[in-house]
Design a protein around this motif. Structure first.
Motif, PDB file in Angstrom:
ATOM      1  N   LYS A 218      -1.974  -4.498  31.810  1.00  0.00           N
ATOM      2  CA  LYS A 218      -3.280  -4.402  31.155  1.00  0.00           C
ATOM      3  C   LYS A 218      -3.383  -5.404  30.003  1.00  0.00           C
ATOM      4  O   LYS A 218      -2.385  -5.888  29.488  1.00  0.00           O
ATOM      5  CB  LYS A 218      -3.498  -2.987  30.610  1.00  0.00           C
ATOM      6  CG  LYS A 218      -3.319  -1.889  31.641  1.00  0.00           C
ATOM      7  CD  LYS A 218      -4.532  -1.771  32.539  1.00  0.00           C
ATOM      8  CE  LYS A 218      -4.340  -0.617  33.519  1.00  0.00           C
ATOM      9  NZ  LYS A 218      -5.325  -0.628  34.592  1.00  0.00           N
ATOM     10  N   VAL A 219      -4.608  -5.635  29.600  1.00  0.00           N
ATOM     11  CA  VAL A 219      -4.888  -6.703  28.643  1.00  0.00           C
ATOM     12  C   VAL A 219      -4.182  -6.474  27.300  1.00  0.00           C
ATOM     13  O   VAL A 219      -3.653  -7.415  26.695  1.00  0.00           O
ATOM     14  CB  VAL A 219      -6.414  -6.911  28.496  1.00  0.00           C
ATOM     15  CG1 VAL A 219      -7.101  -5.671  27.988  1.00  0.00           C
ATOM     16  CG2 VAL A 219      -6.731  -8.109  27.642  1.00  0.00           C
TER      17      VAL A 219
ATOM     18  N   TYR B  20     -19.546  -8.047  34.485  1.00  0.00           N
ATOM     19  CA  TYR B  20     -18.184  -7.882  33.973  1.00  0.00           C
ATOM     20  C   TYR B  20     -17.873  -8.917  32.894  1.00  0.00           C
ATOM     21  O   TYR B  20     -17.372  -8.606  31.818  1.00  0.00           O
ATOM     22  CB  TYR B  20     -17.202  -7.964  35.146  1.00  0.00           C
ATOM     23  CG  TYR B  20     -15.849  -8.545  34.828  1.00  0.00           C
ATOM     24  CD1 TYR B  20     -14.858  -7.762  34.217  1.00  0.00           C
ATOM     25  CD2 TYR B  20     -15.538  -9.873  35.140  1.00  0.00           C
ATOM     26  CE1 TYR B  20     -13.606  -8.298  33.926  1.00  0.00           C
ATOM     27  CE2 TYR B  20     -14.291 -10.410  34.849  1.00  0.00           C
ATOM     28  CZ  TYR B  20     -13.337  -9.625  34.238  1.00  0.00           C
ATOM     29  OH  TYR B  20     -12.107 -10.146  33.948  1.00  0.00           O
TER      30      TYR B  20
ATOM     31  N   GLN C 123     -13.672  -3.242  37.315  1.00  0.00           N
ATOM     32  CA  GLN C 123     -12.862  -4.432  37.013  1.00  0.00           C
ATOM     33  C   GLN C 123     -12.364  -4.394  35.564  1.00  0.00           C
ATOM     34  O   GLN C 123     -11.199  -4.699  35.277  1.00  0.00           O
ATOM     35  CB  GLN C 123     -13.696  -5.698  37.266  1.00  0.00           C
ATOM     36  CG  GLN C 123     -12.943  -7.004  37.121  1.00  0.00           C
ATOM     37  CD  GLN C 123     -11.969  -7.252  38.270  1.00  0.00           C
ATOM     38  OE1 GLN C 123     -12.143  -6.726  39.358  1.00  0.00           O
ATOM     39  NE2 GLN C 123     -10.923  -8.016  37.999  1.00  0.00           N
TER      40      GLN C 123
ATOM     41  N   SER D 134     -10.913  -5.153  43.877  1.00  0.00           N
ATOM     42  CA  SER D 134     -11.344  -5.687  42.594  1.00  0.00           C
ATOM     43  C   SER D 134     -11.326  -7.204  42.691  1.00  0.00           C
ATOM     44  O   SER D 134     -10.817  -7.776  43.646  1.00  0.00           O
ATOM     45  CB  SER D 134     -10.400  -5.232  41.477  1.00  0.00           C
ATOM     46  OG  SER D 134      -9.091  -5.685  41.723  1.00  0.00           O
TER      47      SER D 134
ATOM     48  N   ILE E  45      -7.289 -10.891  39.211  1.00  0.00           N
ATOM     49  CA  ILE E  45      -6.953 -10.630  37.816  1.00  0.00           C
ATOM     50  C   ILE E  45      -6.570 -11.954  37.151  1.00  0.00           C
ATOM     51  O   ILE E  45      -5.866 -12.752  37.754  1.00  0.00           O
ATOM     52  CB  ILE E  45      -5.756  -9.658  37.769  1.00  0.00           C
ATOM     53  CG1 ILE E  45      -6.022  -8.428  38.660  1.00  0.00           C
ATOM     54  CG2 ILE E  45      -5.388  -9.264  36.359  1.00  0.00           C
ATOM     55  CD1 ILE E  45      -7.251  -7.641  38.295  1.00  0.00           C
TER      56      ILE E  45
ATOM     57  N   LEU F  18     -11.869  -1.753  33.855  1.00  0.00           N
ATOM     58  CA  LEU F  18     -10.894  -0.663  33.830  1.00  0.00           C
ATOM     59  C   LEU F  18      -9.524  -1.155  34.295  1.00  0.00           C
ATOM     60  O   LEU F  18      -8.496  -0.933  33.643  1.00  0.00           O
ATOM     61  CB  LEU F  18     -11.413   0.439  34.760  1.00  0.00           C
ATOM     62  CG  LEU F  18     -10.740   1.800  34.716  1.00  0.00           C
ATOM     63  CD1 LEU F  18     -11.014   2.487  33.382  1.00  0.00           C
ATOM     64  CD2 LEU F  18     -11.279   2.686  35.861  1.00  0.00           C
ATOM     65  N   ILE F  19      -9.518  -1.859  35.438  1.00  0.00           N
ATOM     66  CA  ILE F  19      -8.269  -2.353  36.023  1.00  0.00           C
ATOM     67  C   ILE F  19      -7.557  -3.298  35.060  1.00  0.00           C
ATOM     68  O   ILE F  19      -6.342  -3.238  34.888  1.00  0.00           O
ATOM     69  CB  ILE F  19      -8.548  -3.069  37.361  1.00  0.00           C
ATOM     70  CG1 ILE F  19      -8.913  -2.042  38.428  1.00  0.00           C
ATOM     71  CG2 ILE F  19      -7.368  -3.896  37.803  1.00  0.00           C
ATOM     72  CD1 ILE F  19      -9.385  -2.660  39.726  1.00  0.00           C
ATOM     73  N   GLU F  20      -8.329  -4.148  34.410  1.00  0.00           N
ATOM     74  CA  GLU F  20      -7.700  -5.120  33.516  1.00  0.00           C
ATOM     75  C   GLU F  20      -7.362  -4.528  32.161  1.00  0.00           C
ATOM     76  O   GLU F  20      -6.638  -5.144  31.381  1.00  0.00           O
ATOM     77  CB  GLU F  20      -8.606  -6.355  33.344  1.00  0.00           C
ATOM     78  CG  GLU F  20      -8.752  -7.129  34.637  1.00  0.00           C
ATOM     79  CD  GLU F  20      -9.487  -8.445  34.450  1.00  0.00           C
ATOM     80  OE1 GLU F  20      -9.474  -8.983  33.333  1.00  0.00           O
ATOM     81  OE2 GLU F  20     -10.078  -8.920  35.439  1.00  0.00           O
ATOM     82  N   GLY F  21      -7.889  -3.334  31.870  1.00  0.00           N
ATOM     83  CA  GLY F  21      -7.502  -2.651  30.633  1.00  0.00           C
ATOM     84  C   GLY F  21      -8.415  -2.902  29.442  1.00  0.00           C
ATOM     85  O   GLY F  21      -7.980  -2.720  28.305  1.00  0.00           O
ATOM     86  N   TYR F  22      -9.667  -3.301  29.688  1.00  0.00           N
ATOM     87  CA  TYR F  22     -10.593  -3.469  28.567  1.00  0.00           C
ATOM     88  C   TYR F  22     -11.247  -2.145  28.168  1.00  0.00           C
ATOM     89  O   TYR F  22     -11.654  -1.959  27.034  1.00  0.00           O
ATOM     90  CB  TYR F  22     -11.694  -4.492  28.909  1.00  0.00           C
ATOM     91  CG  TYR F  22     -11.169  -5.891  28.938  1.00  0.00           C
ATOM     92  CD1 TYR F  22     -10.987  -6.607  27.752  1.00  0.00           C
ATOM     93  CD2 TYR F  22     -10.804  -6.489  30.135  1.00  0.00           C
ATOM     94  CE1 TYR F  22     -10.464  -7.884  27.768  1.00  0.00           C
ATOM     95  CE2 TYR F  22     -10.275  -7.769  30.160  1.00  0.00           C
ATOM     96  CZ  TYR F  22     -10.116  -8.466  28.973  1.00  0.00           C
ATOM     97  OH  TYR F  22      -9.594  -9.719  28.988  1.00  0.00           O
TER      98      TYR F  22
ATOM     99  N   ILE G 244      -1.082  -3.783  37.674  1.00  0.00           N
ATOM    100  CA  ILE G 244      -1.574  -4.863  36.820  1.00  0.00           C
ATOM    101  C   ILE G 244      -1.160  -4.600  35.377  1.00  0.00           C
ATOM    102  O   ILE G 244      -1.310  -3.482  34.881  1.00  0.00           O
ATOM    103  CB  ILE G 244      -3.108  -4.926  36.913  1.00  0.00           C
ATOM    104  CG1 ILE G 244      -3.499  -5.360  38.330  1.00  0.00           C
ATOM    105  CG2 ILE G 244      -3.690  -5.871  35.879  1.00  0.00           C
ATOM    106  CD1 ILE G 244      -4.810  -4.814  38.765  1.00  0.00           C
TER     107      ILE G 244
ATOM    108  N   TYR H 134     -21.986  -8.393  40.108  1.00  0.00           N
ATOM    109  CA  TYR H 134     -21.129  -7.516  39.299  1.00  0.00           C
ATOM    110  C   TYR H 134     -20.202  -8.317  38.411  1.00  0.00           C
ATOM    111  O   TYR H 134     -19.838  -7.908  37.314  1.00  0.00           O
ATOM    112  CB  TYR H 134     -20.355  -6.529  40.184  1.00  0.00           C
ATOM    113  CG  TYR H 134     -19.079  -7.052  40.788  1.00  0.00           C
ATOM    114  CD1 TYR H 134     -17.874  -6.968  40.076  1.00  0.00           C
ATOM    115  CD2 TYR H 134     -19.047  -7.608  42.069  1.00  0.00           C
ATOM    116  CE1 TYR H 134     -16.699  -7.434  40.631  1.00  0.00           C
ATOM    117  CE2 TYR H 134     -17.879  -8.073  42.614  1.00  0.00           C
ATOM    118  CZ  TYR H 134     -16.702  -7.985  41.900  1.00  0.00           C
ATOM    119  OH  TYR H 134     -15.539  -8.442  42.437  1.00  0.00           O
ATOM    120  N   GLN H 135     -19.865  -9.509  38.901  1.00  0.00           N
ATOM    121  CA  GLN H 135     -18.932 -10.314  38.120  1.00  0.00           C
ATOM    122  C   GLN H 135     -19.591 -10.890  36.860  1.00  0.00           C
ATOM    123  O   GLN H 135     -18.948 -10.984  35.812  1.00  0.00           O
ATOM    124  CB  GLN H 135     -18.404 -11.441  38.992  1.00  0.00           C
ATOM    125  CG  GLN H 135     -17.059 -11.915  38.525  1.00  0.00           C
ATOM    126  CD  GLN H 135     -16.615 -13.130  39.302  1.00  0.00           C
ATOM    127  OE1 GLN H 135     -16.752 -13.175  40.519  1.00  0.00           O
ATOM    128  NE2 GLN H 135     -16.091 -14.107  38.587  1.00  0.00           N
TER     129      GLN H 135
END
Lengths: 433, 433
Positions: free
Chosen positions: B232-233, A13, A54, B263, B266, A56-60, B230, A9-10
């Motif tokens: 976000k980006v 991602y 992932q 996840s 980050i 989503l969590i990081e905001g992409y 988190i 999955y990574q």
């Protein structure tokens, strides 16, 4: 992140993230559905879900319920390539300021450390008491009572990594604003007072001090810096009376108290008033090995009563393994044996240094001062030329020295020179001086 | 001072000192001559000379050449008898906030410590590099590059005993005056800024922050306190741009980065601009055992160039034995193995806690927040009554918790509860809630 064991999955991602950053998606465009991408790639939907999650969590990307995942607007600032041309900085250890390796009984110390790890390891799994471990504070209490007649309860003792650390704690909870001291100052201590924006009031003698209104007096009454002079009993009494009537606290920095070559150790000023107005500070730095940094202070009861409500604010910096090891080292009598040996060798070196300084110099070159205590001498040169040649020789030998401001004097530490090398070293230091 | 081995001259010194303090000599009266006293007492003149010399050094008598020794005026202030009725202060270690003892491979660690003592002991005899030992800084460099994509030169790394210690060093040499942060604040960090008289500018979100003029931003972008949210980006990019155009330094406190249950970890914000405007801070506190206190920071090159001229001002507080041991522990791959094991157990506990919290509570009692990261949960209670009963239960079990201001929420750490006890503990904590 090495490439083995990286989950699938990574990879997915990273691939999509790179595409987004390279603007291969239009802003707001919809990502392929989980099911469809899984089918196309022959991977499980779980793998795709994890990769999307992932992102989503990081905001992409963002998730719109019942609709799917959409690419967000992400413009990354330009990033310079990493430039590792840092001007390197080599920390120089000076030979003459270390401890000679034949002195410390490292085998006994290893045995002690192993004992702590074998039998006391459960204690290593909990956080340190912010004041320091009880075992060590109890050994310190006994030690300073025996050696310095400092009477206190174990609760009044606070452990720290050094005088700077202890001053940080003290100034933080006492909230005061002025300090007086005998100049020249002890720089590392005064820099902490400066940090706390203190009014610094340097004075030249005890009379000037007792005419000053101040919150703290920082002083080493049994060993003033750098000459090792002793504050006489009359002056000590005057200081105690002055401190009492002005609500001043005397910070007694009792460093190197055990090193007196031609007299018995001098009493602590703490013992003159049972510490009502005296904060007693001590350090193991020169009694152990310099790599183990443990200091301590004894708070007057009046300050302890403030400290006890705020002490959890500061984390304890000294490693618990070091604390418990030193406590056991002291409890088993090894510390006493060690300091005795240490003192004998310091004395031997002190005498050899003086002997060869006199042997290889002419009478009118310098006078030796401050040689009755400490691990340094103060050399007072008659001419600037001699001083300069001596410091040049120091530099050639990689020896540490410290000039005294406005004087033709320098402080020369000698604890690290092997006893058998002293004659040769002195010869070389005095070359063409 | 025990009575065996006390030299004779010291007895004589004590005797005369006591007589002087008891006013048995008139002020200015002459002491018996050395020769005469020696003869009377049947002791050597050297012994008398030594006793007189000690009295002279401490200032009880003065010497008049060709005339003799005379008693000085010494009136000692009244001294209260030592009162050891100090209200004792017991430091409580909370069970739920420690490390469970089955986790750390103490045997391997002992082997490492012994290796350092056996083969590297010469290094223990010299003072610590104020920045930390090179061996450890090199291992940290590799570690943060691999795990956090933090690129730096080993010279940019500074080691300290904790975030407070590192902030002390940073604020001391940078000489700035304002800091912004997302509230609620991380108290231990903010107390250092307060000490340095900083203007504190708490903000509610990233937009507010990027509208602020300030010297520092203190933030944990991969794990905001206490919920583990988190940044976000897009917000990260905005922060970098804002920092660059305002000459602001972002202090990235990257605590617990490796603990993310649902996840992948980050990325650090440091990796977004190769640390030009980011000071990266990390700690081993939760990755090792809590008694070993080692943290580190990575200075941007612009700050490193200031730091390198002043770094000798601060002594290194971390024990060199701990530093060299951790370096070897990392070099031999034991650290990586340990954190893997640690993470697996944290994850297991995290799942068990959530499972039993849901099992033993009714739906409308509280919501669980911040459970995707860290070693604590945030419980958001529906009623004050439930909250109060829960905290009472915590107190009865000697469990640590922290209330969140102005909210019916509390932070509950769980790393110290044994996995097999979790069900029972949760039952008891929810008793009558």
């Amino acid at each position: 992140m090495n490439n083995t064991n990286i989950p699938l999955y990574q990879f997915l991602y990273e691939e999509i993230k790179t595409e987004i950053l390279n603007n291969e998606y239009k802003k707001g465009s919809k990502l392929e559905s989980v099911r469809s991408l899984a089918k196309k790639r022959l991977i499980s939907t779980t793998t795709v879900e994890k990769a999307y999650n992932q992102l989503l969590i990081e905001g992409y990307i963002k998730s719109v319920p019942r609709s799917g995942y959409f690419v967000l607007d992400v413009i990354t600032p330009d990033i310079s390539s990493f430039n590792n041309l840092v001007e390197p900085l080599v920390y120089k250890t000076y030979i003459n300021n270390k401890l000679t390796t034949d002195l410390f009984d490292i085998k006994s110390y290893k045995r002690i450390v192993n004992k702590v790890i074998n039998y006391d390891y459960e204690k290593l799994y909990t956080e340190c008491d912010p004041r320091g471990e009880l075992e060590l504070r109890e050994e310190i209490r006994k030690f300073i009572f025996e050696e310095r007649n400092v009477k206190c309860d174990v609760n009044q003792i606070v452990i720290g990594t050094g005088i700077q650390n202890l001053l940080n704690i003290l100034l933080d909870f006492t909230n005061k604003s002025s300090v007086t001291y005998l100049s020249p100052e002890f720089k590392k201590a005064m820099s902490v007072f400066r940090t706390f924006n203190y009014l610094l009031l340097p004075k030249n003698d005890i009379e000037e001090i007792t005419n000053t209104k101040t919150d703290f007096l920082y002083i080493s009454p049994s060993n003033t810096y750098p000459l090792g002079d002793i504050i006489k009993v009359k002056d000590r009494n005057d200081l105690i009376k002055w401190a009492r009537s002005n609500n001043t606290y005397i910070i007694e920095d009792d460093y190197n108290f055990f090193i007196r070559y031609n007299s018995y150790t001098i009493p602590s000023i703490h013992s003159y008033d049972n510490g009502e107005n005296v904060i007693y500070m001590g350090s193991f730095a020169k009694m152990l090995i310099p790599s183990i940094r443990i200091s301590f202070m004894v708070l007057p009861i009046s300050l302890y009563n403030i400290y006890k409500d705020t002490y959890r604010k500061n984390s304890q910096g000294v490693s618990k393994l070091d604390q418990l090891s030193l406590a056991l080292f002291m409890k088993e009598g090894l510390f006493k044996r060690h300091t005795k040996k240490l003192y004998a060798q310091y004395k031997e070196k002190n005498e050899a240094i003086k002997k060869f300084l006199l042997k290889y110099s002419s009478n009118d070159l310098f006078t030796i001062q401050g040689s009755d205590s400490n691990l340094h001498l103060v050399l007072d040169f008659k001419t600037l030329k001699s001083l300069n040649q001596f410091t040049r020789n120091c530099e050639n030998l990689s020896f540490e020295y410290q000039k005294i401001e406005n004087k033709r004097s320098l402080i020369f530490p000698y604890s690290g020179i092997e006893i058998n090398d002293i004659q040769e070293v002195i010869k070389r230091l005095l070359h063409e001086v």
